[in-house]
Design an enzyme around this catalytic site. Structure first.
Site, PDB file in Angstrom:
ATOM      1  CG  MET A  45      -1.723   1.232   1.457  1.00  0.00           C
ATOM      2  SD  MET A  45      -2.753   1.109   2.955  1.00  0.00           S
ATOM      3  CE  MET A  45      -1.510   1.140   4.247  1.00  0.00           C
ATOM      4  CB  SER A 119       2.674  -4.669   2.882  1.00  0.00           C
ATOM      5  OG  SER A 119       1.702  -4.230   3.798  1.00  0.00           O
ATOM      6  CD  GLN A 120      -2.283  -3.012  -0.581  1.00  0.00           C
ATOM      7  OE1 GLN A 120      -3.072  -2.727   0.312  1.00  0.00           O
ATOM      8  NE2 GLN A 120      -2.261  -2.348  -1.730  1.00  0.00           N
ATOM      9  CG  ASP A 237       3.756  -4.643  11.216  1.00  0.00           C
ATOM     10  OD1 ASP A 237       3.304  -3.486  11.073  1.00  0.00           O
ATOM     11  OD2 ASP A 237       3.947  -5.418  10.272  1.00  0.00           O
ATOM     12  CG  HIS A 293       4.699  -3.123   7.764  1.00  0.00           C
ATOM     13  ND1 HIS A 293       4.157  -4.384   7.830  1.00  0.00           N
ATOM     14  CD2 HIS A 293       4.363  -2.642   6.530  1.00  0.00           C
ATOM     15  CE1 HIS A 293       3.515  -4.656   6.705  1.00  0.00           C
ATOM     16  NE2 HIS A 293       3.635  -3.617   5.902  1.00  0.00           N
TER      17      HIS A 293
END
Length: 311
Positions: A45, A119-120, A237, A293
Site C-alpha cells: 500500500m 505487505s498487501q 509491526d 513493518h
C-alpha cells in the site's frame, strides 16, 4: 462513488517526485542464460514497483546476488503515480485479473517463477497462486502480508495525514457496503471480528480467497502446488493490526482482544484452504523479524530469503 480529491492527487504527485527517481524497470524479452528461476515482486500500500528506496533497491539486490536472474516488478497503471493510486483505489479482483493476464503472456515465466509479496502484495500474490496457476509460482514469500486481513490502520504510511484519515473514515463508515468494497483496496481485506457474518458474506476479495463461506477446491489444489510458502512476521509491526495476521493468526471471532494462531483457527482445523496439509508436509515456513513493518536489512534479506529460497 468514491472520488479522490484533486488535492490528494497533488500531494501524491509531490511525494513521488521528491522521494523517487522515477525509474521504470525495463528488461529484455529473453534474458541471457538465467541461472535461477525468475522472480516476480508485488509492492504494498502506498508504494510502487520501482522506487529506488524500496522495490527498485530490492531488484538491484536480487540481480547482484543472482546473476542473470529475470526480475519482474508489478506495476498497476501507466506510471508510478497511477501505481500508487491504484494501491488504494482499484478493485483488487480487477488487479488480479490484469496481473494474471500479464504473467501468462510473459515468455520468461512460462516454466514457473518465485514470487515475493510486500505487505498487501503478499495476499495479492497468494490470490494469483490460487486463481492463476499457469505459469506456476514455485516459492511464495510473504513479507508482512495480511492473510487474515486487518482490523485497524494504526500507522498506514507516509501520507498518513491525508489518505490514512480518509481510509479510516470510509472503513469505519461501512467497509462491507458494495460501493466501498468495489473501490477501496483496504476494505477488500478488512476483517471485522465483531461482524464475522458480514465479513464472510460481503468481503469480495479476502473472504473469497480464504474459502470463508464455501470451499473452492480449485483454490486449495492450486495453493498446495507451492513448493514452499514462507510467512514473515514483523514482531514490532505498528502498521498491521493485528500483526498475527502475517502468520494467518487473528482475533477469535466475536471480539477484538484475544488472539488465536493459524493452528487454532477453523481455517486450519477444517483445512479449508489446504494449509494444514501444507504445514504437515513442511511446506509452510514461519519466519520472524524483530523490527517494524518491512524494516529488514539487506543482510537479513540475502541470508534468509535469497540464499534459502531463490538460489
Amino acid at each position: 462513488m468514491i472520488i479522490m480529491h484533486s488535492l490528494e492527487r497533488i500531494i501524491i504527485s509531490l511525494f513521488l517526485l521528491i522521494n523517487s527517481c522515477q525509474r521504470t524497470i525495463t528488461v529484455s524479452a529473453l534474458p541471457p542464460e538465467p541461472t535461477s528461476k525468475p522472480i516476480v515482486l508485488w509492492h504494498g500500500m502506498g508504494d510502487s514497483c520501482c522506487f529506488s528506496f524500496s522495490l527498485g533497491q530490492i531488484k538491484i539486490i536480487l540481480e547482484d546476488q543472482i546473476p542473470g536472474v529475470y526480475v519482474k516488478s508489478i506495476m498497476i497503471g501507466q506510471d508510478e503515480i497511477q501505481d500508487v493510486e491504484n494501491s488504494y483505489f482499484m478493485n483488487v479482483n480487477k488487479q488480479i485479473d490484469q496481473v494474471c493476464q500479464e504473467l501468462s503472456e510473459d515468455r520468461n515465466l512460462q516454466d514457473g517463477y518465485n514470487a515475493i509479496g510486500f505487505s498487501q502484495g503478499s495476499q495479492f500474490l497468494r490470490a494469483i497462486a490460487q486463481r492463476c496457476p499457469n505459469p506456476p509460482i514455485l516459492n511464495l514469500i510473504s513479507l508482512g502480508g495480511q492473510h487474515q486481513g486487518v482490523y485497524g490502520l494504526p500507522n498506514c504510511g507516509s501520507l498518513e495525514h491525508v489518505l490514512c484519515d480518509y481510509l479510516r473514515r470510509m472503513l469505519n463508515y461501512g467497509a462491507y457496503y458494495k460501493f466501498v468494497q468495489e473501490r477501496l483496496v483496504q476494505a477488500e481485506y478488512w476483517h471485522d471480528p465483531l461482524r464475522e457474518n458480514e465479513y464472510k458474506k460481503y468481503s469480495i476479495f479476502l473472504a473469497d480467497i480464504n474459502n470463508e463461506l464455501t470451499i473452492n477446491e480449485t483454490y486449495k489444489d492450486n495453493l498446495k502446488k507451492l513448493k514452499t510458502f514462507v510467512l514473515v512476521k514483523f514482531e514490532n509491526d505498528t502498521m498491521v493490526q493485528p500483526r498475527e495476521s502475517e502468520w494467518f493468526g487473528f482475533y477469535k471471532p466475536g471480539q477484538a482482544v484475544e488472539l488465536e494462531t493459524l493452528q487454532e483457527s477453523k481455517l486450519y482445523t477444517e483445512d479449508r484452504l489446504g494449509l494444514r496439509e501444507m504445514d504437515k508436509d513442511g511446506k509452510i515456513h514461519f519466519l520472524s523479524v524483530n523490527a517494524n513493518h518491512l524494516q529488514f536489512t539487506d543482510v537479513w534479506f540475502i541470508e534468509n530469503v535469497i540464499n534459502q529460497y531463490l538460489i
